[in-house]
Scaffold this active site. Structure first.
Site, PDB file in Angstrom:
ATOM      1  N   ASP A 254     -16.073  -2.259   4.654  1.00  0.00           N
ATOM      2  CA  ASP A 254     -15.011  -1.339   4.237  1.00  0.00           C
ATOM      3  C   ASP A 254     -14.795  -1.316   2.727  1.00  0.00           C
ATOM      4  O   ASP A 254     -15.563  -1.908   1.965  1.00  0.00           O
ATOM      5  CB  ASP A 254     -13.703  -1.687   4.957  1.00  0.00           C
ATOM      6  CG  ASP A 254     -13.081  -2.974   4.437  1.00  0.00           C
ATOM      7  OD1 ASP A 254     -13.823  -3.844   3.978  1.00  0.00           O
ATOM      8  OD2 ASP A 254     -11.831  -3.098   4.490  1.00  0.00           O
TER       9      ASP A 254
ATOM     10  N   SER B 260      -7.971  -1.301   0.820  1.00  0.00           N
ATOM     11  CA  SER B 260      -8.933  -1.652   1.859  1.00  0.00           C
ATOM     12  C   SER B 260      -9.654  -0.439   2.447  1.00  0.00           C
ATOM     13  O   SER B 260     -10.280   0.307   1.716  1.00  0.00           O
ATOM     14  CB  SER B 260      -8.211  -2.454   2.936  1.00  0.00           C
ATOM     15  OG  SER B 260      -9.131  -2.987   3.837  1.00  0.00           O
ATOM     16  N   HIS B 261      -9.486  -0.231   3.748  1.00  0.00           N
ATOM     17  CA  HIS B 261     -10.224   0.841   4.425  1.00  0.00           C
ATOM     18  C   HIS B 261      -9.533   2.197   4.272  1.00  0.00           C
ATOM     19  O   HIS B 261     -10.050   3.198   4.755  1.00  0.00           O
ATOM     20  CB  HIS B 261     -10.358   0.499   5.906  1.00  0.00           C
ATOM     21  CG  HIS B 261      -9.029   0.223   6.531  1.00  0.00           C
ATOM     22  ND1 HIS B 261      -8.332  -0.936   6.280  1.00  0.00           N
ATOM     23  CD2 HIS B 261      -8.250   0.955   7.340  1.00  0.00           C
ATOM     24  CE1 HIS B 261      -7.186  -0.905   6.922  1.00  0.00           C
ATOM     25  NE2 HIS B 261      -7.105   0.240   7.581  1.00  0.00           N
TER      26      HIS B 261
ATOM     27  N   ASP C  19     -14.119  -6.666   3.155  1.00  0.00           N
ATOM     28  CA  ASP C  19     -13.760  -7.754   4.064  1.00  0.00           C
ATOM     29  C   ASP C  19     -13.983  -7.406   5.533  1.00  0.00           C
ATOM     30  O   ASP C  19     -14.016  -8.286   6.380  1.00  0.00           O
ATOM     31  CB  ASP C  19     -12.323  -8.263   3.817  1.00  0.00           C
ATOM     32  CG  ASP C  19     -11.264  -7.180   3.914  1.00  0.00           C
ATOM     33  OD1 ASP C  19     -11.623  -6.002   4.111  1.00  0.00           O
ATOM     34  OD2 ASP C  19     -10.073  -7.517   3.777  1.00  0.00           O
ATOM     35  N   ARG C  20     -14.147  -6.119   5.845  1.00  0.00           N
ATOM     36  CA  ARG C  20     -14.417  -5.747   7.244  1.00  0.00           C
ATOM     37  C   ARG C  20     -15.906  -5.538   7.472  1.00  0.00           C
ATOM     38  O   ARG C  20     -16.649  -5.284   6.519  1.00  0.00           O
ATOM     39  CB  ARG C  20     -13.703  -4.450   7.596  1.00  0.00           C
ATOM     40  CG  ARG C  20     -12.216  -4.568   7.549  1.00  0.00           C
ATOM     41  CD  ARG C  20     -11.578  -3.295   8.042  1.00  0.00           C
ATOM     42  NE  ARG C  20     -10.137  -3.464   8.051  1.00  0.00           N
ATOM     43  CZ  ARG C  20      -9.303  -2.808   8.838  1.00  0.00           C
ATOM     44  NH1 ARG C  20      -9.766  -1.910   9.676  1.00  0.00           N
ATOM     45  NH2 ARG C  20      -8.008  -3.026   8.788  1.00  0.00           N
TER      46      ARG C  20
ATOM     47  N   ASP D 126     -12.887  -2.778   0.512  1.00  0.00           N
ATOM     48  CA  ASP D 126     -12.872  -4.011  -0.271  1.00  0.00           C
ATOM     49  C   ASP D 126     -13.813  -5.082   0.269  1.00  0.00           C
ATOM     50  O   ASP D 126     -13.761  -6.234  -0.170  1.00  0.00           O
ATOM     51  CB  ASP D 126     -11.440  -4.553  -0.377  1.00  0.00           C
ATOM     52  CG  ASP D 126     -10.816  -4.831   0.985  1.00  0.00           C
ATOM     53  OD1 ASP D 126     -11.185  -4.160   1.959  1.00  0.00           O
ATOM     54  OD2 ASP D 126      -9.957  -5.723   1.071  1.00  0.00           O
TER      55      ASP D 126
ATOM     56  N   GLU E 117     -10.592 -10.733  13.967  1.00  0.00           N
ATOM     57  CA  GLU E 117      -9.610  -9.760  14.434  1.00  0.00           C
ATOM     58  C   GLU E 117     -10.370  -8.586  15.049  1.00  0.00           C
ATOM     59  O   GLU E 117     -11.486  -8.273  14.626  1.00  0.00           O
ATOM     60  CB  GLU E 117      -8.767  -9.257  13.266  1.00  0.00           C
ATOM     61  CG  GLU E 117      -7.928 -10.320  12.610  1.00  0.00           C
ATOM     62  CD  GLU E 117      -6.898  -9.703  11.676  1.00  0.00           C
ATOM     63  OE1 GLU E 117      -5.769  -9.488  12.116  1.00  0.00           O
ATOM     64  OE2 GLU E 117      -7.241  -9.412  10.516  1.00  0.00           O
TER      65      GLU E 117
ATOM     66  N   SER F 177      -9.914  -5.676  14.508  1.00  0.00           N
ATOM     67  CA  SER F 177      -9.985  -4.586  13.539  1.00  0.00           C
ATOM     68  C   SER F 177     -11.181  -4.747  12.604  1.00  0.00           C
ATOM     69  O   SER F 177     -11.079  -4.466  11.430  1.00  0.00           O
ATOM     70  CB  SER F 177      -8.691  -4.558  12.732  1.00  0.00           C
ATOM     71  OG  SER F 177      -8.458  -5.844  12.161  1.00  0.00           O
TER      72      SER F 177
ATOM     73  N   LYS G 234     -11.270 -12.541   5.357  1.00  0.00           N
ATOM     74  CA  LYS G 234     -12.360 -12.103   6.209  1.00  0.00           C
ATOM     75  C   LYS G 234     -13.479 -11.608   5.305  1.00  0.00           C
ATOM     76  O   LYS G 234     -13.235 -11.276   4.146  1.00  0.00           O
ATOM     77  CB  LYS G 234     -11.912 -11.040   7.201  1.00  0.00           C
ATOM     78  CG  LYS G 234     -11.203  -9.824   6.622  1.00  0.00           C
ATOM     79  CD  LYS G 234     -10.632  -8.988   7.764  1.00  0.00           C
ATOM     80  CE  LYS G 234     -10.022  -7.692   7.260  1.00  0.00           C
ATOM     81  NZ  LYS G 234      -8.586  -7.803   7.003  1.00  0.00           N
TER      82      LYS G 234
ATOM     83  N   THR H 231      -1.282 -10.611  13.782  1.00  0.00           N
ATOM     84  CA  THR H 231      -2.227  -9.759  13.059  1.00  0.00           C
ATOM     85  C   THR H 231      -2.126  -9.994  11.551  1.00  0.00           C
ATOM     86  O   THR H 231      -1.025 -10.053  11.009  1.00  0.00           O
ATOM     87  CB  THR H 231      -1.917  -8.287  13.387  1.00  0.00           C
ATOM     88  OG1 THR H 231      -2.151  -8.098  14.784  1.00  0.00           O
ATOM     89  CG2 THR H 231      -2.787  -7.341  12.591  1.00  0.00           C
TER      90      THR H 231
ATOM     91  N   ARG I 139       0.835  -1.205   0.000  1.00  0.00           N
ATOM     92  CA  ARG I 139       0.000   0.000   0.000  1.00  0.00           C
ATOM     93  C   ARG I 139       0.862   1.243   0.000  1.00  0.00           C
ATOM     94  O   ARG I 139       1.812   1.354   0.770  1.00  0.00           O
ATOM     95  CB  ARG I 139      -0.900   0.046   1.237  1.00  0.00           C
ATOM     96  CG  ARG I 139      -1.968  -0.986   1.154  1.00  0.00           C
ATOM     97  CD  ARG I 139      -2.936  -0.881   2.308  1.00  0.00           C
ATOM     98  NE  ARG I 139      -3.618  -2.156   2.385  1.00  0.00           N
ATOM     99  CZ  ARG I 139      -4.476  -2.503   3.318  1.00  0.00           C
ATOM    100  NH1 ARG I 139      -4.774  -1.652   4.280  1.00  0.00           N
ATOM    101  NH2 ARG I 139      -5.033  -3.674   3.309  1.00  0.00           N
TER     102      ARG I 139
HETATM  103  C1  VG1 Z   1      -4.763  -3.794  10.008  1.00  0.00           C
HETATM  104  C2  VG1 Z   1      -5.472  -4.558  11.096  1.00  0.00           C
HETATM  105  C3  VG1 Z   1      -5.389  -6.042  10.823  1.00  0.00           C
HETATM  106  C4  VG1 Z   1      -5.945  -6.326   9.425  1.00  0.00           C
HETATM  107  C5  VG1 Z   1      -5.237  -5.488   8.397  1.00  0.00           C
HETATM  108  C6  VG1 Z   1      -5.814  -5.646   7.008  1.00  0.00           C
HETATM  109  O1  VG1 Z   1      -3.405  -4.141  10.003  1.00  0.00           O
HETATM  110  O2  VG1 Z   1      -4.926  -4.258  12.357  1.00  0.00           O
HETATM  111  O3  VG1 Z   1      -6.070  -6.729  11.823  1.00  0.00           O
HETATM  112  O4  VG1 Z   1      -5.800  -7.689   9.104  1.00  0.00           O
HETATM  113  O5  VG1 Z   1      -5.325  -4.114   8.743  1.00  0.00           O
HETATM  114  O6  VG1 Z   1      -7.163  -5.332   6.985  1.00  0.00           O
HETATM  115  P1  VG1 Z   1      -2.270  -3.203  10.691  1.00  0.00           P
HETATM  116  O7  VG1 Z   1      -0.975  -3.866  10.366  1.00  0.00           O
HETATM  117  O8  VG1 Z   1      -2.440  -1.833  10.099  1.00  0.00           O
HETATM  118  O9  VG1 Z   1      -2.596  -3.171  12.139  1.00  0.00           O
HETATM  119  V1  VG1 Z   1      -7.849  -4.762   5.524  1.00  0.00           V
HETATM  120  O10 VG1 Z   1      -9.466  -4.642   5.714  1.00  0.00           O
HETATM  121  O11 VG1 Z   1      -6.896  -3.501   5.272  1.00  0.00           O
HETATM  122  O12 VG1 Z   1      -7.382  -5.897   4.269  1.00  0.00           O
HETATM  123 CO    CO Z   2     -10.445  -4.460   3.919  1.00  0.00          CO
END
Ligand code: VG1
Ligand code: CO
Length: 682
Positions: free
Chosen positions: A361, A196-197, A365-366, A363, A448, A450, A461, A429, A93
């Site tokens: 979110d 993602s988010h 998955d959240r 994509d 998770e 998150s 997810k 994580t 990213r």
């Molecule tokens: C974050 C979350 C983690 C999750 C990841 C991807 O990672 O804490 O639990 O799996 O995002 O989610 P980090 O390293 O920033 O804490 V998503 O919805 O971005 O694919």
């Molecule tokens: Co996501």
């Protein structure tokens, strides 16, 4: 600088801290050297006219033809390594402007092919999808041409037509749908174009993930190889084909290579129909005394929400909000939490608000789950789904095989596993750590903190799955309720769960865009404390059980992931965890997770911040303040925080009138300063 502060027991957002400036990783095309060519700027391959069915294409001037596969000509494009292409928690990213430079994306894609065994992609089928964000359209063409250039046989791409607006989003597939399509169509893997988010648009973020044939995110053994290859790459193999028309369902063929544009929903919907009892859910959603609301946040689930919730499950058309996927998510931050899904939260906290609300979110998955005036923490959500799965969800009729959570996720799920006598796993994580356990038949439901919840129906997810799981639980509990009878609510389900298992109060604090150096030093400092810590030490009223830097050995393949987060675990189950995010696109994000278990049902109604206060106070005064005595009298700051909850903080390291959040941040500077003054006992 000001901070966003929301008083709920979950994620707190502190943005734009410390003013860390982003510096580009690679010179822009104007300053790029002439010794390499760019896929984006050369224009010769990517700007070709769509949909022209050429049987062969003449090589462009910038590189030699290296192979001819039937009638596709493949060109070698010289390139140079680009620094910083290391994959984080979930893919690569960066700011979209970085990805749009020169061969930034092309290099990474080629490095990926260089890292995979030939049999994993040669003449194979790969899936390509994304969340519809800015740059996905261009990126799709780059990925397709390089895939064809490397001998991939077929690419399956999702597409979404919005009939109302007469618009088309190309390259659309949610992350869970990519996983589902890979599995269903036995593809060898797939690309997901999403950050993602993280927000999207010309000024914001872009990202790319690669998933394997089981539909699971590529493991670190592969992503490490990709990174290594980005540092030595010298050529990109590009098929000399025009841009493919991705706006119509159908197949485009060039020689042995083909691109099939597919409906993004049907495979996924079919899977959901297998997992859940749609008649049961339809019964709930069609009740006049049950209100439902889904906020797609102008992200990818906009393509899924209407076909699934409205067309198939009978929800009212106006129950979907922000249902059109947009390149910039409608200027929003597609993160389904209490801060960014504020519109939904406002509706759900009205007296006459709906009974059930959810958001997902960028994509898809959240997920965030809400009842009327009630927020379900993700850590509780996965535990509650697991506790109810067998009776409410047909897929789990034989009972879940095992349960798992990421390390910082609260221990609620552990208690369910214990009660149901199920195997239980704690992994680092990131969803990629669950896949092996699922493939080995050891794990069914996991989550998770998150806002990620899912199961072994796929290897990602799954936001919509979580919503359907909750609707199944509610539908099951209410299936015999007559019209006019009071329905079992989300709050009832959660309260009943707490009464049975106890409540794990949980809160996460995020500090975004910190300076990487300071953040790394803070973690190093905490590691030093861990090394010196001894079981039995007192932290106020809390007794240390152990402190460590979490390390995980995969029980299936034996791979080891170390340095996954610094933990202080106390004898009553309370925990404080520090880790650095691996998904940010600039600077560092520090995450602090705080948890305390409360078995006493009479105390379950307390605000999480109040419940966690003693732990936070004891910990900080022991770890931060005492060690730093003489530099900064943190204790006063705590008292100040206890009194003042809504504040706008100043982030200056010497600010005396600061709250808890700031004081932890200050600690980062404090450590450095203290080091310099040699007044920490290190
Ligand atoms: C974050 C979350 C983690 C999750 C990841 C991807 O990672 O804490 O639990 O799996 O995002 O989610 P980090 O390293 O920033 O804490 V998503 O919805 O971005 O694919
Ligand atoms: Co996501």
């Amino acid at each position: 600088m000001s901070s966003t502060y929301a008083r709920f027991d979950t994620v707190f957002l502190l943005s734009r801290f410390a003013g860390a400036k982003y510096s580009p990783l690679w010179p822009s095309s104007s300053s790029s050297s002439s010794s390499h060519s760019s896929l984006l700027s050369s224009g010769t391959h990517l700007r070709a006219k769509p949909n022209s069915r050429l049987r062969s294409v003449t090589a462009a001037s910038s590189g030699p033809i290296i192979a001819g596969s039937e009638s596709i000509e493949i060109k070698s494009l010289p390139t140079k390594p680009i620094e910083g292409q290391k994959t984080g928690t979930s893919g690569l990213r960066k700011k979209v402007k970085v990805f749009m430079q020169d061969n930034y994306l092309a290099n990474w894609i080629q490095a990926l092919f260089n890292s995979l065994p030939l049999e994993d992609y040669k003449d194979a089928t790969l899936v390509l999808g994304g969340d519809g964000r800015y740059f996905n359209k261009e990126a799709s063409q780059i990925i397709i041409k390089i895939a064809a250039g490397n001998g991939v046989g077929k690419i399956l791409v999702g597409q979404f037509i919005n009939l109302k607006r007469n618009t088309c989003r190309e390259g659309i597939l949610s992350t869970p749908a990519v996983s589902a399509v890979i599995r269903k169509r036995k593809a060898n893997g797939g690309f997901i174009m999403s950050a993602s988010h993280n927000p999207g648009g010309p000024e914001y973020d872009w990202g790319i993930k690669f998933n394997y044939s089981s539909g699971q995110p590529a493991p670190e053994s592969i992503t490490d190889k990709i990174y290594g290859n980005t540092l030595s790459i010298s050529e990109i193999k590009v098929a000399e084909i025009p841009d493919i028309d991705l706006s119509h369902v159908g197949v485009t063929k060039y020689g042995n290579f083909s691109v099939e544009v597919i409906d993004p929903v049907s495979d996924y919907l079919e899977l959901m129909e297998d997992v859940f009892d749609f008649d049961l859910i339809r019964g709930l959603l069609s009740r006049s005394d049950f209100g439902f609301m889904f906020d797609a946040m102008h992200a990818v689930t906009g393509a899924y929400a209407k076909p699934i919730f409205v067309d198939n499950l009978g929800a009212k058309p106006d129950s979907i909000s922000n249902g059109v996927p947009l390149e910039d998510f409608g200027h929003g931050h597609p993160d389904p939490n209490l801060t960014y899904a504020k519109d939904l939260v406002d509706v759900m906290y009205r007296d006459d608000g709906p009974d059930f609300g959810a958001a997902s979110d960028g994509d898809g998955d959240r997920n965030m789950v809400l009842g009327n005036k009630f927020f379900v923490t993700p850590s509780d959500s996965v535990a509650i789904i697991a506790a109810n799965a067998q009776e409410a969800i047909p897929y789990f009729r034989a009972g879940p095989k095992g349960l798992a959570r990421s390390m910082p996720t609260s221990g609620a799920l552990d208690r369910v596993a214990e009660k149901l006598k199920l195997p239980f796993f704690e992994v680092p994580t990131g969803w990629k750590f669950f896949g092996n356990l699922m493939d080995a038949g050891k794990l069914s439901i996991c989550g998770e903190e998150s806002f990620g919840t899912g199961s072994d129906h796929i290897r990602e997810k799954d936001g919509i799955w979580a919503v359907l799981a909750w609707l199944s639980i509610l539908a099951h509990r209410n299936k015999d309720k007559k019209p006019g009878e009071k329905l079992v609510s989300v709050a009832d389900v959660v309260n009943e769960y707490w009464a049975t298992y106890g409540r794990n109060f949980f809160s996460r604090y995020d500090y975004e865009e910190c300076e990487s150096e300071g953040a790394n030093k803070m973690i190093e400092y905490l590691r030093d404390i861990v090394a010196k810590s001894k079981a039995g030490e007192n932290y106020g009223n809390y007794v240390l059980q152990f402190a460590d830097d979490f390390s995980y050995t995969d029980p299936v393949d034996g791979s080891v992931a170390s340095k996954q987060g610094v933990r202080f675990v106390f004898t009553d189950g309370s925990r404080i965890i520090f880790r650095l995010s691996g998904t940010g696109s600039a600077g560092a994000t520090v995450r602090i997770y705080i948890e305390q278990f409360e078995p006493d049902v009479s105390k379950h109604d307390v605000d999480a911040q109040i419940a966690l206060k003693p732990l936070i106070g004891s910990f900080l005064s022991c770890i931060v303040c005492i060690k730093a005595e003489g530099v900064y009298r943190e204790g006063e700051a705590h008292c100040h925080y206890m009194r003042e909850k809504n504040y706008s903080v100043s982030h200056g390291p010497y600010e005396r009138r600061v709250g808890f959040l700031t004081s932890v941040l200050s600690a980062m500077f404090l450590f450095e300063i203290s080091r310099a003054m040699n007044c920490l006992s290190m």
